[in-house]
Write a protein that holds these residues in place. Sequence first.
Motif, PDB file in Angstrom:
ATOM      1  N   GLU A 104      14.354  15.671  -6.994  1.00 15.98           N
ATOM      2  CA  GLU A 104      13.849  14.213  -8.927  1.00 15.98           C
ATOM      3  C   GLU A 104      12.735  13.417  -8.540  1.00 15.98           C
ATOM      4  OE1 GLU A 104      17.621  11.915  -8.603  1.00 15.98           O
ATOM      5  OE2 GLU A 104      18.815  13.615  -7.731  1.00 15.98           O
ATOM      6  N   ARG A 105      11.782  14.166  -8.362  1.00 18.27           N
ATOM      7  CA  ARG A 105      10.623  13.382  -7.961  1.00 18.27           C
ATOM      8  C   ARG A 105       9.771  13.844  -9.132  1.00 18.27           C
ATOM      9  NH1 ARG A 105       8.672  12.825  -1.599  1.00 18.27           N
ATOM     10  NH2 ARG A 105      10.835  11.462  -1.370  1.00 18.27           N
ATOM     11  N   PRO A 106       8.578  13.359 -10.058  1.00 18.22           N
ATOM     12  CA  PRO A 106       7.833  13.661 -10.661  1.00 18.22           C
ATOM     13  C   PRO A 106       7.006  14.496 -10.723  1.00 18.22           C
ATOM     14  CG  PRO A 106       7.865  11.083 -10.783  1.00 18.22           C
ATOM     15  CD  PRO A 106       8.129  11.455  -9.329  1.00 18.22           C
ATOM     16  N   SER A 107       6.626  16.051 -11.206  1.00 19.22           N
ATOM     17  CA  SER A 107       5.939  17.051 -10.908  1.00 19.22           C
ATOM     18  C   SER A 107       4.930  16.855 -11.583  1.00 19.22           C
ATOM     19  CB  SER A 107       6.631  18.068 -11.058  1.00 19.22           C
ATOM     20  OG  SER A 107       6.528  19.780 -10.717  1.00 19.22           O
ATOM     21  N   LYS A 137      13.568   2.101  -1.586  1.00 14.26           N
ATOM     22  CA  LYS A 137      14.409   2.224  -2.082  1.00 14.26           C
ATOM     23  C   LYS A 137      13.664   2.154  -3.687  1.00 14.26           C
ATOM     24  CE  LYS A 137      13.685  -2.569  -3.778  1.00 14.26           C
ATOM     25  NZ  LYS A 137      14.861  -4.204  -4.184  1.00 14.26           N
ATOM     26  N   TYR A 138      12.869   2.934  -3.562  1.00 11.09           N
ATOM     27  CA  TYR A 138      12.825   2.908  -4.863  1.00 11.09           C
ATOM     28  C   TYR A 138      11.594   4.850  -4.852  1.00 11.09           C
ATOM     29  CZ  TYR A 138      11.347  -2.153  -6.397  1.00 11.09           C
ATOM     30  OH  TYR A 138      11.636  -2.590  -7.093  1.00 11.09           O
ATOM     31  N   ILE A 139      11.689   5.271  -3.756  1.00 13.94           N
ATOM     32  CA  ILE A 139      11.353   6.462  -3.455  1.00 13.94           C
ATOM     33  C   ILE A 139      12.843   7.713  -3.645  1.00 13.94           C
ATOM     34  CG2 ILE A 139      10.679   8.429  -1.664  1.00 13.94           C
ATOM     35  CD1 ILE A 139       9.410   6.003  -0.029  1.00 13.94           C
ATOM     36  N   ASP A 187       3.572   9.292  -7.476  1.00 14.77           N
ATOM     37  CA  ASP A 187       4.253  10.933  -7.297  1.00 14.77           C
ATOM     38  C   ASP A 187       5.796  10.531  -6.490  1.00 14.77           C
ATOM     39  OD1 ASP A 187       2.960   9.892  -4.929  1.00 14.77           O
ATOM     40  OD2 ASP A 187       2.579  12.091  -4.637  1.00 14.77           O
ATOM     41  N   LEU A 188       5.966   8.924  -6.635  1.00 14.02           N
ATOM     42  CA  LEU A 188       7.436   9.006  -4.664  1.00 14.02           C
ATOM     43  C   LEU A 188       8.567   8.808  -6.302  1.00 14.02           C
ATOM     44  CD1 LEU A 188       6.147   7.801  -2.367  1.00 14.02           C
ATOM     45  CD2 LEU A 188       6.711  10.221  -2.717  1.00 14.02           C
ATOM     46  N   THR A 189       8.084   7.725  -7.159  1.00  9.76           N
ATOM     47  CA  THR A 189       9.276   6.840  -7.885  1.00  9.76           C
ATOM     48  C   THR A 189       8.995   7.004  -9.723  1.00  9.76           C
ATOM     49  OG1 THR A 189       9.705   4.848  -8.222  1.00  9.76           O
ATOM     50  CG2 THR A 189       7.094   5.349  -8.238  1.00  9.76           C
ATOM     51  N   TYR A 190      10.060   6.591 -10.406  1.00 12.94           N
ATOM     52  CA  TYR A 190       9.601   7.451 -11.886  1.00 12.94           C
ATOM     53  C   TYR A 190       9.792   5.339 -12.669  1.00 12.94           C
ATOM     54  CZ  TYR A 190      10.733  11.318 -12.618  1.00 12.94           C
ATOM     55  OH  TYR A 190      11.532  12.460 -12.160  1.00 12.94           O
ATOM     56  N   ASN A 197       0.722  -1.051   0.296  1.00 13.02           N
ATOM     57  CA  ASN A 197       0.025   0.153  -0.534  1.00 13.02           C
ATOM     58  C   ASN A 197       1.006   1.424  -0.178  1.00 13.02           C
ATOM     59  OD1 ASN A 197       1.163   0.145   2.652  1.00 13.02           O
ATOM     60  ND2 ASN A 197      -0.925  -0.282   3.847  1.00 13.02           N
ATOM     61  N   GLN A 198       1.624   0.976  -0.579  1.00 15.77           N
ATOM     62  CA  GLN A 198       3.045   2.391  -0.014  1.00 15.77           C
ATOM     63  C   GLN A 198       4.318   1.852  -1.192  1.00 15.77           C
ATOM     64  OE1 GLN A 198       3.554   3.447   3.541  1.00 15.77           O
ATOM     65  NE2 GLN A 198       5.186   2.088   3.900  1.00 15.77           N
ATOM     66  N   VAL A 199       5.123   2.886  -2.067  1.00 15.58           N
ATOM     67  CA  VAL A 199       6.201   2.867  -2.257  1.00 15.58           C
ATOM     68  C   VAL A 199       7.311   2.091  -1.475  1.00 15.58           C
ATOM     69  CG1 VAL A 199       7.581   3.276  -3.678  1.00 15.58           C
ATOM     70  CG2 VAL A 199       5.666   3.826  -4.296  1.00 15.58           C
TER      71      VAL A 199
END
Length: 274
Positions: free
Chosen positions: A32-35, A25-27, A213-216, A20-22
Amino acid sequence: MATASKPLLLSDMVSSGEMNQVPSKYIHPITERPSYQNVVPDSIPVIDLQNLNGPNRSQVLDEIRRACSDNGFFQVKNHGIPESIIANMMQMAREFFNLPLQERLKMYSDDPTKANRLSTSYNVRTEKISHWRDYLGLHCYPLQDYIHQWPTNPESFRDIAAEYCRSVRALALQLVEAISESLGLDKDYISAQLGSHAQIMALNYYPPCPQPDLTYGLPGHTDGYVLTLLLQDEVSGLQLLKDGQWVAVDPVPNAFVINIGDQIQVVYNFERCL
């Protein structure tokens, strides 16, 4: 064959139903996070290739030249690859990633030098922050040198993937000629400068993300190849950087996104210096 003592693939972590959350290690760092609010709507050209070999060839070449110069990206439609080949390849990719874990792990490797492998993120051996994707990477040319290393499950995978690879290669070579000619060069100039073209295919799988919104799926990058031909499904997510602004690249059914690789830029800049 890999063992499953711990989750090796992101898709298997997600499929457990308990995420239910990232994971940390993926954050990515905040800077550098997506905007997403700063991403502008799709504005890259969609070029109709139907007239590339007809009386309006010069007009199509001009569209390609402007797209390469202004964006480095464009989409192509009416490219000659039958919809059935595209649909079959997309279906094969889905079927592969839906196989039981132990079957998929027959292709798993974290060795980036291995030509044909299933892996996750980008380079799990060296990266500090992981990326939200699994992928199957396949070398495709010369086909006879690699096809025996491809998956045999689903049963028709090799036949369908081989047909797709041959079709995409023919389109890529046609586009390289068109790009060369659009730059005022002989149509064979770029190919002659670069020699025999290798071909690599990546089947990317991006599992549902609880906190996108925390990862790519993948970070910002350029492609070191001649051309990248990208087939999107119906889910948006691809973005390109233009004039300091991220631009969404919305999927167009049965179209390919064309990304001009670093090698074409090097050849063109070298020619301009002569």
